[in-house]
Design an enzyme around this catalytic site. Structure first.
Site, PDB file in Angstrom:
ATOM      1  N   THR A  43     -30.341 -83.971   5.967  1.00 52.19           N
ATOM      2  CA  THR A  43     -31.446 -83.199   6.518  1.00 52.19           C
ATOM      3  C   THR A  43     -32.722 -83.507   5.741  1.00 52.19           C
ATOM      4  OG1 THR A  43     -32.080 -81.037   7.342  1.00 52.19           O
ATOM      5  CG2 THR A  43     -30.959 -81.058   5.208  1.00 52.19           C
ATOM      6  N   LYS A  47     -34.053 -87.591   6.067  1.00 47.77           N
ATOM      7  CA  LYS A  47     -33.870 -88.219   7.391  1.00 47.77           C
ATOM      8  C   LYS A  47     -34.662 -89.516   7.548  1.00 47.77           C
ATOM      9  CE  LYS A  47     -32.571 -84.388  10.393  1.00 47.77           C
ATOM     10  NZ  LYS A  47     -32.945 -83.581  11.551  1.00 47.77           N
ATOM     11  N   ASN A  68     -29.866 -88.698  11.122  1.00 46.85           N
ATOM     12  CA  ASN A  68     -29.241 -87.462  10.632  1.00 46.85           C
ATOM     13  C   ASN A  68     -27.751 -87.643  10.332  1.00 46.85           C
ATOM     14  OD1 ASN A  68     -28.136 -87.526  13.210  1.00 46.85           O
ATOM     15  ND2 ASN A  68     -28.253 -85.308  13.468  1.00 46.85           N
ATOM     16  N   ASP A  83     -29.594 -85.828  16.968  1.00 43.94           N
ATOM     17  CA  ASP A  83     -30.367 -84.615  17.281  1.00 43.94           C
ATOM     18  C   ASP A  83     -30.759 -84.554  18.762  1.00 43.94           C
ATOM     19  OD1 ASP A  83     -30.360 -83.367  14.786  1.00 43.94           O
ATOM     20  OD2 ASP A  83     -32.110 -84.467  14.087  1.00 43.94           O
ATOM     21  N   ALA A 109     -44.526 -80.487  18.969  1.00 47.56           N
ATOM     22  CA  ALA A 109     -44.048 -81.851  19.265  1.00 47.56           C
ATOM     23  C   ALA A 109     -44.474 -82.856  18.198  1.00 47.56           C
ATOM     24  CB  ALA A 109     -44.546 -82.289  20.644  1.00 47.56           C
ATOM     25  N   GLY A 110     -45.378 -82.463  17.314  1.00 49.58           N
ATOM     26  CA  GLY A 110     -45.839 -83.396  16.279  1.00 49.58           C
ATOM     27  C   GLY A 110     -44.932 -83.461  15.064  1.00 49.58           C
ATOM     28  N   ARG A 134     -50.262 -78.052  16.933  1.00 49.31           N
ATOM     29  CA  ARG A 134     -51.445 -77.513  16.253  1.00 49.31           C
ATOM     30  C   ARG A 134     -52.419 -78.654  15.952  1.00 49.31           C
ATOM     31  NH1 ARG A 134     -50.177 -74.776  10.553  1.00 49.31           N
ATOM     32  NH2 ARG A 134     -49.358 -76.872  10.256  1.00 49.31           N
ATOM     33  N   ASP A 137     -53.954 -84.945  16.927  1.00 50.07           N
ATOM     34  CA  ASP A 137     -53.806 -86.401  16.677  1.00 50.07           C
ATOM     35  C   ASP A 137     -52.349 -86.849  16.771  1.00 50.07           C
ATOM     36  OD1 ASP A 137     -56.291 -85.838  15.893  1.00 50.07           O
ATOM     37  OD2 ASP A 137     -56.188 -86.789  13.921  1.00 50.07           O
ATOM     38  N   GLY A 231     -31.409 -72.561  18.769  1.00 59.62           N
ATOM     39  CA  GLY A 231     -31.000 -73.896  18.316  1.00 59.62           C
ATOM     40  C   GLY A 231     -29.585 -74.018  17.775  1.00 59.62           C
TER      41      GLY A 231
HETATM   42  P1  NAP Z   1     -41.760 -80.673  10.527  1.00 56.96           P
HETATM   43  O1  NAP Z   1     -41.577 -82.135  10.710  1.00 56.96           O
HETATM   44  O2  NAP Z   1     -42.299 -80.167   9.232  1.00 56.96           O
HETATM   45  O3  NAP Z   1     -42.743 -80.183  11.721  1.00 56.96           O
HETATM   46  C1  NAP Z   1     -43.249 -78.868  11.742  1.00 56.96           C
HETATM   47  C2  NAP Z   1     -43.936 -78.622  13.075  1.00 56.96           C
HETATM   48  O4  NAP Z   1     -44.302 -77.236  13.117  1.00 56.96           O
HETATM   49  C3  NAP Z   1     -45.218 -79.420  13.284  1.00 56.96           C
HETATM   50  O5  NAP Z   1     -45.368 -79.703  14.642  1.00 56.96           O
HETATM   51  C4  NAP Z   1     -46.293 -78.433  12.798  1.00 56.96           C
HETATM   52  O6  NAP Z   1     -47.559 -78.650  13.362  1.00 56.96           O
HETATM   53  C5  NAP Z   1     -45.723 -77.126  13.324  1.00 56.96           C
HETATM   54  N1  NAP Z   1     -46.215 -75.966  12.593  1.00 56.96           N
HETATM   55  C6  NAP Z   1     -45.935 -75.635  11.315  1.00 56.96           C
HETATM   56  N2  NAP Z   1     -46.579 -74.482  10.998  1.00 56.96           N
HETATM   57  C7  NAP Z   1     -47.257 -74.098  12.105  1.00 56.96           C
HETATM   58  C8  NAP Z   1     -48.114 -73.006  12.393  1.00 56.96           C
HETATM   59  N3  NAP Z   1     -48.398 -72.051  11.489  1.00 56.96           N
HETATM   60  N4  NAP Z   1     -48.656 -72.912  13.643  1.00 56.96           N
HETATM   61  C9  NAP Z   1     -48.375 -73.849  14.581  1.00 56.96           C
HETATM   62  N5  NAP Z   1     -47.575 -74.936  14.364  1.00 56.96           N
HETATM   63  C10 NAP Z   1     -47.028 -75.047  13.134  1.00 56.96           C
HETATM   64  O7  NAP Z   1     -40.417 -79.878  10.753  1.00 56.96           O
HETATM   65  P2  NAP Z   1     -39.141 -80.295  11.698  1.00 56.96           P
HETATM   66  O8  NAP Z   1     -38.151 -81.018  10.915  1.00 56.96           O
HETATM   67  O9  NAP Z   1     -39.675 -80.916  12.930  1.00 56.96           O
HETATM   68  O10 NAP Z   1     -38.513 -78.859  12.012  1.00 56.96           O
HETATM   69  C11 NAP Z   1     -39.192 -77.971  12.888  1.00 56.96           C
HETATM   70  C12 NAP Z   1     -38.257 -76.890  13.368  1.00 56.96           C
HETATM   71  O11 NAP Z   1     -37.174 -77.455  14.108  1.00 56.96           O
HETATM   72  C13 NAP Z   1     -37.647 -76.064  12.253  1.00 56.96           C
HETATM   73  O12 NAP Z   1     -37.882 -74.721  12.554  1.00 56.96           O
HETATM   74  C14 NAP Z   1     -36.149 -76.353  12.306  1.00 56.96           C
HETATM   75  O13 NAP Z   1     -35.396 -75.183  12.081  1.00 56.96           O
HETATM   76  C15 NAP Z   1     -35.965 -76.810  13.739  1.00 56.96           C
HETATM   77  N6  NAP Z   1     -34.833 -77.765  13.860  1.00 56.96           N
HETATM   78  C16 NAP Z   1     -33.680 -77.330  14.453  1.00 56.96           C
HETATM   79  C17 NAP Z   1     -32.595 -78.196  14.602  1.00 56.96           C
HETATM   80  C18 NAP Z   1     -31.325 -77.707  15.250  1.00 56.96           C
HETATM   81  O14 NAP Z   1     -30.298 -78.370  15.172  1.00 56.96           O
HETATM   82  N7  NAP Z   1     -31.361 -76.584  15.925  1.00 56.96           N
HETATM   83  C19 NAP Z   1     -32.673 -79.523  14.137  1.00 56.96           C
HETATM   84  C20 NAP Z   1     -33.880 -79.940  13.542  1.00 56.96           C
HETATM   85  C21 NAP Z   1     -34.945 -79.036  13.410  1.00 56.96           C
HETATM   86  P3  NAP Z   1     -48.627 -79.681  12.661  1.00 56.96           P
HETATM   87  O15 NAP Z   1     -48.223 -81.055  13.097  1.00 56.96           O
HETATM   88  O16 NAP Z   1     -49.930 -79.255  13.198  1.00 56.96           O
HETATM   89  O17 NAP Z   1     -48.492 -79.474  11.180  1.00 56.96           O
END
Ligand code: NAP
Length: 267
Positions: A43, A47, A68, A83, A109-110, A134, A137, A231
């Site tokens: 994780t 990754k 993963n 994933d 989505a970013g 948010r 870009d 999830g």
């Molecule tokens: P990440 O790469 O750090 O991405 C975080 C995302 O959240 C970015 O799009 C970020 O936007 C946005 N974000 C963070 N704080 C925010 C705020 N205050 N307001 C609006 N947008 C905000 O993290 P990740 O690995 O993609 O994980 C994201 C989520 O997916 C986690 O909650 C995790 O639990 C979940 N997840 C679940 C599984 C599953 O198996 N169910 C697997 C993987 C991940 P910016 O680009 O603007 O910063």
């Protein structure tokens, strides 16, 4: 869930958890290989950091730019990404729907999860993909990548990149079947929803990738009578797919799900 699967299949291997710091990753991989491990789930932040350490990167993982699942095979190390494919199975299970038949809107989505899910939606043939983030870009670049991904002989999906504050967000949400929440907003139970409640409708399906708490988005969606899921099913199916990679046999998904639910209830 993996221990339940191993036991049910009469396998004597053990699935355990290891806390590996970023600076220890290369040494850890070498030790796991030396000690005859079959495979590994990774994780954040490993990754992407693991990519240079692999002998083979499965094409799907290469596209996602993240891994993963690792499999050791006669000294060779291959990286996979389950994933996106895990999500496809989760949507089928939770909403009795085929992801490719839905118009999707992806919040966050970013991020890493959002990127994997957006690319999977494109591969599945979703005809409308709205990438919301948010930071605009990041999704503009991803939208360009997705448009290039689909071979010209296939119908191209309509891909839109919008920010969370886009004045047309309401129109995009209205033209959506499935809202996929992939941002980290909601991991803290007090976090607000990234989407205004007034935009949600009864005929939306809302999937929040967060499973550690019941998010505000899920509460709002339930409030308007929308179908919701969290999830946990994606976690289940990415794990089941990893099991299938390691053991080349069907995973006992029902038993894995029961073990996962039991573990969550006990926490
Ligand atoms: P990440 O790469 O750090 O991405 C975080 C995302 O959240 C970015 O799009 C970020 O936007 C946005 N974000 C963070 N704080 C925010 C705020 N205050 N307001 C609006 N947008 C905000 O993290 P990740 O690995 O993609 O994980 C994201 C989520 O997916 C986690 O909650 C995790 O639990 C979940 N997840 C679940 C599984 C599953 O198996 N169910 C697997 C993987 C991940 P910016 O680009 O603007 O910063």
């Amino acid at each position: 869930m993996h221990m339940a699967a191993l036991k049910a299949c009469g396998l004597t291997q053990v699935y355990g958890r290891l806390h590996i710091r970023p600076e220890e990753l290369a040494e850890a991989i070498a030790l796991l290989k030396f000690n005859n491990f079959i495979g590994v789930n990774l994780t954040i932040p490993h990754k992407t950091a693991v990519l240079p350490l692999l002998d083979v990167i499965h094409p799907h993982a290469k596209l996602m730019g993240a891994v993963n699942t690792l499999a050791f095979d006669e000294g060779s190390l291959t990286g996979f990404n389950t994933d996106g494919t895990g999500l496809v199975r989760a949507i089928a299970q939770d909403f009795d729907a085929s992801l490719g038949n839905l118009r999707v809107l992806i919040l966050g989505a970013g991020g890493g999860a959002g990127r994997a899910i957006a690319l999977q939606c494109a591969l599945e043939g979703c005809r409308q993909i709205v990438l919301v983030n948010r930071t605009l870009d990041k999704v503009e670049a991803l939208a360009a990548e997705i448009r290039q991904l689909i071979p010209s002989e296939k119908p191209a999906p309509q891909v839109f990149a919008v920010s969370l504050t886009d004045p047309n967000l309401a129109d995009y949400v209205a033209a959506t079947d499935l809202i996929l929440q992939c941002s980290s907003l909601g991991m803290n139970p007090e976090d607000p929803s990234p989407l205004n409640r007034s935009l949600l409708r009864r005929d939306h399906c809302v999937y929040d990738t967060i499973y550690s708490s019941r998010t505000q988005l899920i509460r709002d969606a339930e409030g308007v009578g929308a179908r919701t899921a969290n999830g946990l099913s994606m976690l289940l199916h990415q794990g089941a797919l990893a099991f299938e990679i390691w053991f080349q046999r069907e995973a006992p998904v029902d038993l894995m799900q029961a073990a996962l639910l039991q573990y969550r209830a006990a926490k």
